[in-house]
Design a protein around this motif. Structure first.
Motif, PDB file in Angstrom:
ATOM      1  N   GLN A 179      63.109   0.947  44.826  1.00  0.00           N
ATOM      2  CA  GLN A 179      63.355   0.911  45.652  1.00  0.00           C
ATOM      3  C   GLN A 179      64.935   1.738  46.620  1.00  0.00           C
ATOM      4  O   GLN A 179      64.878   2.141  48.080  1.00  0.00           O
ATOM      5  CB  GLN A 179      63.239  -0.119  45.739  1.00  0.00           C
ATOM      6  CG  GLN A 179      63.321  -0.103  47.510  1.00  0.00           C
ATOM      7  CD  GLN A 179      63.384  -2.423  47.543  1.00  0.00           C
ATOM      8  OE1 GLN A 179      61.531  -2.533  47.754  1.00  0.00           O
ATOM      9  NE2 GLN A 179      63.830  -2.618  47.609  1.00  0.00           N
ATOM     10  N   ASP A 180      65.728   1.254  45.749  1.00  0.00           N
ATOM     11  CA  ASP A 180      67.468   2.072  45.690  1.00  0.00           C
ATOM     12  C   ASP A 180      67.000   3.320  46.172  1.00  0.00           C
ATOM     13  O   ASP A 180      67.837   3.996  46.768  1.00  0.00           O
ATOM     14  CB  ASP A 180      68.441   1.777  44.459  1.00  0.00           C
ATOM     15  CG  ASP A 180      68.659   0.071  44.205  1.00  0.00           C
ATOM     16  OD1 ASP A 180      67.862  -0.789  46.011  1.00  0.00           O
ATOM     17  OD2 ASP A 180      68.928  -0.248  43.336  1.00  0.00           O
ATOM     18  N   ILE A 183      65.622   4.235  49.090  1.00  0.00           N
ATOM     19  CA  ILE A 183      66.933   4.270  50.433  1.00  0.00           C
ATOM     20  C   ILE A 183      68.181   5.216  49.752  1.00  0.00           C
ATOM     21  O   ILE A 183      68.376   5.502  51.513  1.00  0.00           O
ATOM     22  CB  ILE A 183      67.271   2.389  50.806  1.00  0.00           C
ATOM     23  CG1 ILE A 183      66.499   1.611  50.507  1.00  0.00           C
ATOM     24  CG2 ILE A 183      68.954   2.419  50.303  1.00  0.00           C
ATOM     25  CD1 ILE A 183      66.662   0.530  50.096  1.00  0.00           C
ATOM     26  N   ALA A 189      65.440   1.729  54.905  1.00  0.00           N
ATOM     27  CA  ALA A 189      67.321   1.028  55.128  1.00  0.00           C
ATOM     28  C   ALA A 189      66.730  -0.207  54.860  1.00  0.00           C
ATOM     29  O   ALA A 189      65.066  -0.751  55.266  1.00  0.00           O
ATOM     30  CB  ALA A 189      67.362   1.777  56.312  1.00  0.00           C
ATOM     31  N   GLU A 190      68.101  -1.121  54.884  1.00  0.00           N
ATOM     32  CA  GLU A 190      67.861  -2.234  54.615  1.00  0.00           C
ATOM     33  C   GLU A 190      67.883  -3.012  55.852  1.00  0.00           C
ATOM     34  O   GLU A 190      67.852  -2.681  56.916  1.00  0.00           O
ATOM     35  CB  GLU A 190      69.321  -2.294  54.033  1.00  0.00           C
ATOM     36  CG  GLU A 190      69.705  -2.253  52.415  1.00  0.00           C
ATOM     37  CD  GLU A 190      68.436  -2.886  51.072  1.00  0.00           C
ATOM     38  OE1 GLU A 190      68.394  -3.892  51.633  1.00  0.00           O
ATOM     39  OE2 GLU A 190      68.763  -2.946  49.927  1.00  0.00           O
ATOM     40  N   SER A 191      67.408  -4.018  55.543  1.00  0.00           N
ATOM     41  CA  SER A 191      67.112  -5.040  56.999  1.00  0.00           C
ATOM     42  C   SER A 191      68.240  -5.509  57.532  1.00  0.00           C
ATOM     43  O   SER A 191      69.130  -6.310  56.537  1.00  0.00           O
ATOM     44  CB  SER A 191      66.318  -6.180  56.665  1.00  0.00           C
ATOM     45  OG  SER A 191      65.948  -6.971  57.976  1.00  0.00           O
ATOM     46  N   ASP A 192      69.471  -5.509  58.633  1.00  0.00           N
ATOM     47  CA  ASP A 192      70.215  -6.585  59.000  1.00  0.00           C
ATOM     48  C   ASP A 192      70.463  -7.897  59.090  1.00  0.00           C
ATOM     49  O   ASP A 192      71.368  -8.556  59.276  1.00  0.00           O
ATOM     50  CB  ASP A 192      70.502  -5.321  60.322  1.00  0.00           C
ATOM     51  CG  ASP A 192      70.992  -4.327  60.545  1.00  0.00           C
ATOM     52  OD1 ASP A 192      71.256  -3.817  59.253  1.00  0.00           O
ATOM     53  OD2 ASP A 192      70.809  -3.424  60.906  1.00  0.00           O
ATOM     54  N   ALA A 196      62.817  -7.714  54.180  1.00  0.00           N
ATOM     55  CA  ALA A 196      62.740  -6.638  53.450  1.00  0.00           C
ATOM     56  C   ALA A 196      63.198  -4.707  54.310  1.00  0.00           C
ATOM     57  O   ALA A 196      63.185  -4.988  55.503  1.00  0.00           O
ATOM     58  CB  ALA A 196      60.747  -6.664  52.760  1.00  0.00           C
ATOM     59  N   PRO A 197      63.245  -4.455  52.596  1.00  0.00           N
ATOM     60  CA  PRO A 197      63.592  -2.552  53.047  1.00  0.00           C
ATOM     61  C   PRO A 197      62.604  -2.673  54.286  1.00  0.00           C
ATOM     62  O   PRO A 197      61.030  -2.946  53.942  1.00  0.00           O
ATOM     63  CB  PRO A 197      64.159  -1.851  51.857  1.00  0.00           C
ATOM     64  CG  PRO A 197      64.497  -3.037  51.375  1.00  0.00           C
ATOM     65  CD  PRO A 197      63.718  -4.210  51.513  1.00  0.00           C
TER      66      PRO A 197
END
Length: 654
Positions: A179-180, A183, A189-192, A196-197
């Motif tokens: 997953q990394d 991204i 993208a990571e969720s603010d 979950a991404p």
């Protein structure tokens, strides 16, 4: 020592292999085509007389067909300078204005990470391609068909689709991709909000972006929702993708330009695809931003004079105008830009659909140089009806020209601006240049008919004496400016306002104004008109005895001479105009305003003429103390008699 990923690519992009190799070899001008970066020379690595050493400047590689030596700029410096790899890198980095990074212990780790991300991107390209064939992509397929893209074209450009749900993140991680890494590749993208991404691209047509070597480094996505605030959305900055240093279709365009195709810069993905499908295969586009300095250098590595073909709307024109300011400081001999202006409201894709490739080719053939667009930017929609506005234009243009670092290009830009300025402000537009002899033959008869303005002054009571003297003063002014070009520039405004009445003088005035700033103004005029006109000017008696002509190297004498001659000429002509205006104003009644105007004109004429070294016996003193030549006084008296002054009426004082 390991170097950070991308440093060597950036170094190679900034350097011209032709310039690096050119320090060691002598190019074969008969075999080389420098405009296309196709260079040949005798090999520096073995003794030979024929040019078997080939440099492809656009691709950045060399090869010798004799000894089979090959490589890039780094290997060339290593071999010719007898240095190791890092020393060669430092030499080239110094030339490119780059700083060699400090030792990076994680360099290999970063290189390995880039390789992983490249593989992730290739998997994403294939996955998006498959999604375009699904039912969820029917609207996207219809859109592409309406835009004229066949299934074969879609395959060539690897166009794909990102569905609104169930995107690339779930698919790749389901196949074992970390997953990394998804991204890090800019696909998710990571969720603010700590969730979950999520997939970055949703409900978009996907255009893969590849670097010059063909590696997938990013995506451009076009929203299917017409109300979406971001119509186009690009990958974020990643270890692979730097949008300010990348070009869409870079590799194929470079190859096509190497085969002679003109390099075209369009605004977006669809314009590039439409142009390439129509046969203009050397087409690229910046990636969602205005063209940057780095992209401009990349363009010049591909071709020396890219053609900017931006949309014919306000935004497209603004982008072209902004590009001028970026390009001016970077200009080099042989490297510039041309601009193909699309019809208003159309982009290249629209033009191709409505009028075909022939219309596009015509626009490319008519592409204007950058200096013309600079002039247009500073003058379009403006009125220059006052000295202040003209001065503001001059200042704006001078400030722009100062940005050019190369002195030769700066000089040529200044000359081109002078030509356009002269065409704008002069009633006598400069025509096409002719050969010296032909130009002289074409004007000779006219000059013979009117050697002196005396012949054209029959209707003026002051014509015989004053006009002849004016003719001599004009000659001294023009000859002094030709002899002292450095001083001439100080009197540009006065020369523009001078009304030369001799055809030869008019021609010389035009040429001097067009070429002010030239180091050798005399040589320029000789090249335009030949020797006869200058001989004709210099042979005038009043010119030959002028101190500025007898001592051509003395700038101070030239400056004093021009100051005096302009003052006398302007005062005399002002005097004549006052008389003419007075005649027009006269209605049978002599008022104080009329007499005052004539008296003031005479006083100005007297003040300007006090520097003359002529015989004072030729002058008379008027009732107000002003000096006039006898023939001028007689003409003045005759004129007043003609316009009805009766005896005993108080007359204007001379």
């Amino acid at each position: 020592m390991s170097l950070p990923p991308g440093f060597l690519d950036e170094l190679r992009n900034r350097l011209s292999l032709g310039q690096v190799v050119g320090r060691k070899v002598m190019w074969d001008t008969r075999k080389s085509n420098q405009g296309k970066g196709d260079l040949w020379a005798p090999c520096p690595f073995h003794q030979e007389k024929t040019a078997s050493f080939h440099v492809d400047d656009q691709k950045g590689y060399y090869y010798c067909f004799g000894c089979h030596a090959k490589g890039d700029a780094i290997s060339f410096v290593r071999e010719t300078e007898n240095v190791d790899f890092m020393e060669a890198v430092k030499i080239l980095a110094s030339e490119a204005g780059m700083t060699v990074p400090e030792r990076d212990p994680q360099a290999q780790q970063k290189a390995d990470q880039r390789a992983v991300l490249t593989d992730v991107m290739e998997q994403a390209v294939k996955w998006h391609r498959l999604q375009l064939q699904t039912g969820a992509a029917s609207e996207a397929r219809d859109y592409l068909e309406r835009r004229g893209l066949s299934a074969e074209a879609q395959t060539r450009w690897e166009i794909g689709f990102a569905p609104a749900k169930g995107g690339v993140l779930a698919s790749l991680t389901g196949k074992g991709v970390k997953q990394d890494d998804v991204i890090a590749a800019g696909l998710a993208a990571e969720s603010d909000r700590g969730g979950a991404p999520y997939d970055r691209f949703r409900g978009r047509i996907m255009f893969p972006i590849r670097d010059a070597r063909g590696r997938a480094i990013g995506f451009g996505g076009r929203a299917m929702d017409p109300n979406h605030p971001a119509k186009y959305y690009n990958s974020p900055e990643t270890a692979l993708f730097d949008k300010g240093r990348s070009l869409f279709n870079h590799g194929p365009a470079r190859e096509a330009a190497g085969k002679g195709k003109p390099l075209i810069v369009a605004e977006g993905y669809m314009d590039v695809i439409a142009l390439a499908e129509a046969g203009f295969t050397a087409t690229v586009a910046p990636l969602g931003t205005a063209i940057t300095e780095d992209q401009l250098r990349l363009l010049w590595r591909i071709a020396p004079e890219p053609i900017i073909a931006l949309d014919g709307d306000t935004a497209g024109l603004r982008a072209a105008m902004r590009l001028i300011d970026i390009a001016l400081p970077l200009l080099e001999a042989g490297k510039s830009l041309r601009f193909a202006l699309m019809p208003e409201g159309q982009d290249p894709d629209d033009l191709l659909k409505t009028q075909g490739a022939g219309a596009m080719q015509k626009l490319l053939d008519q592409a204007i140089p950058m200096v013309a667009l600079l002039w247009r930017r500073e003058t379009e929609g403006k009125v220059f009806d006052s000295p202040e506005r003209k001065a503001a234009l001059d200042k704006a243009l001078r400030d722009k020209i100062k940005l050019i670092a190369d002195p030769s290009i700066r000089t040529h830009y200044g000359q081109a601006i002078k030509d356009m300025r002269w065409a704008l402000f002069s009633n006598a537009k400069p025509g096409p240049r002719k050969g010296p002899q032909r130009a002289w033959n074409g004007r000779q008869e006219a000059w013979k008919r009117d050697v002196s303005p005396v012949a054209t002054s029959k209707n003026s009571a002051l014509g015989t004496g004053a006009a002849a003297e004016d003719h001599l003063r004009e000659g001294v002014i023009l000859a002094t400016m030709i002899a002292a070009p450095a001083v001439a520039a100080e009197f540009e405004t006065a020369l523009e306002q001078l009304e030369c009445r001799d055809p030869l003088h008019q021609e010389l005035q035009n040429l001097i104004l067009r070429h002010l700033g030239a180091d050798d103004l005399r040589a320029v005029i000789l090249g335009e008109l030949g020797e006869t006109p200058l001989e004709k000017l210099m042979s005038q008696s009043h010119v030959a005895i002028s101190p500025a002509i007898r001592r051509p190297g003395d700038a101070e004498i030239a400056r004093l001479c021009l100051t005096e001659e302009f003052a006398k000429l302007m005062a005399r002509r002002g005097h004549a105009r006052e008389i003419e205006d007075a005649v027009e104003d006269l209605t049978g009644v002599v008022d104080e305003g009329l007499t005052w105007r004539l008296a003031q004109a005479s006083a100005a004429l007297d003040k300007a003429g006090r520097g003359d070294n002529e015989d004072r016996a030729e002058y008379v003193i008027g009732e107000n103390g002003a000096r006039m030549k006898k023939d001028e006084q007689n003409a003045f008296d005759q004129l007043l008699d003609q316009i009805g002054f009766a005896k005993g009426t108080e007359r204007p004082k001379s």
